[in-house]
Design a protein around this motif. Structure first.
Motif: not given
Lengths: 169, 143
Positions: A142, A159, A161
């Motif tokens: 991440t 964010p 991931t």
């Protein structure tokens, strides 16, 4: 994964790159191009008269567009160091050949107006222990993008991931 | 043109958002890839996509974000303000797929002076769920 590579990746957590400046200011041509492709008729993005009377006092860009302004140019090629890409490459070399994006999120703090100059930083925030998934065994990596404008105001935190894995047989 | 607004006062948890469908053509995939400034070959070059193990070119992630934002403000009207979108990614979107978008209000609440709803959204293609997650939208009030 060999303990060795995992430890190296853990040591990279917190590594940061940037700030990188967006090649263009927020602008109406890119907004229109985006809205045409998405079929997004929100008048805040395209109708100056409507937008002038709104709480923004003028046209704004779709908030999800923030990353588009910061994409690297097709030409000339530009090196954008990226700790997540580096981690993915290290895992690739360790035999984890599959990669898939699993989760992305954007939180918006400040609107983007034509003329705004954006820049971003990217930080590696976590590398998970080994997990076994439907796709195979691997690690979730991440990173977090932080976008700011010319006044230092945070526009968006994003964010992102990916799962880097050894495909299941 | 006049624009309707959805007011926070008028919505409730479990309310469903209207469903939308869109046929994703090759043109959609290429136009959205370029509008999002994503020149990765798998989003416009058929042979490159096949070399990467896909059957055809496919929709990029930034465009999924664009579609979700459009879906939400088509529902709320322009006074609805996107605060946060979290997307889980599943099946790929290929040319010819019908992308079906749906959503439901999972939570209605206030935070300071903001009147918010969390919408659970679901974007599906024939192969399965393409993207799902939660979006927080601030809505205007009648007060």
């Amino acid at each position: 994964m060999s303990q060795d590579v995992y430890e190296k990746l853990q040591a990279m957590v917190g590594e940061e790159a940037g700030p990188f400046e967006a090649p263009n200011a927020v602008n109406e041509a890119m907004i229109r191009h985006w809205c045409e492709a998405m079929e997004d008729g929100n008048p805040l993005y395209s109708d100056e008269e409507y937008a002038k009377k709104s709480k923004y006092g003028g046209v704004i860009a779709p908030p999800q567009m923030v990353q588009a302004y910061c994409m690297p140019p097709l030409w000339p090629k530009k090196e954008m160091p990226d700790p997540q890409a580096k981690a993915v490459q290290m895992m690739h070399e360790a035999g984890y050949h599959g990669v898939v994006a699993t989760t992305t999120s954007q939180e918006y703090f400040h609107p983007m107006r034509p003329g705004d100059r954006l820049s971003y930083k990217i930080q590696l925030v976590s590398v998970s222990p080994e997990k076994t998934t439907r796709l195979g065994t691997g690690h979730f990596i991440t990173s977090e993008y932080t976008y700011i404008n010319q006044n230092g105001e945070v526009v968006c935190i994003q964010p992102f991931t990916v799962l880097k894995f050894k495909p299941a047989m | 043109m006049s624009w309707k607004s959805i007011y926070w006062d008028d919505v409730g948890e479990d309310d469903e958002l209207p469903t939308q469908t869109r046929e994703i053509t090759r043109t959609t995939i290429v136009a959205t890839a370029i509008a999002t400034r994503d020149f990765t070959p798998v989003h416009h070059d058929h042979e490159a996509a096949q070399r990467e193990g896909a059957t055809d070119i496919f929709l990029n992630i930034l465009s999924t974000g664009g579609f979700i934002g459009k879906y939400l403000t088509d529902w709320s009207g322009p006074e609805g303000e996107l605060k946060k979108i979290t997307i889980r990614l599943g099946a790929t979107v290929f040319p010819g797929d019908i992308l079906t978008s749906g959503g439901k209000i999972a939570k209605k609440y206030t935070d300071g002076d903001k009147h918010l709803v969390d919408v659970d959204f679901n974007f599906t293609v024939p192969m399965g769920p393409h993207a799902w997650g939660t979006a927080t939208v601030a809505l205007p009030t009648k007060g």
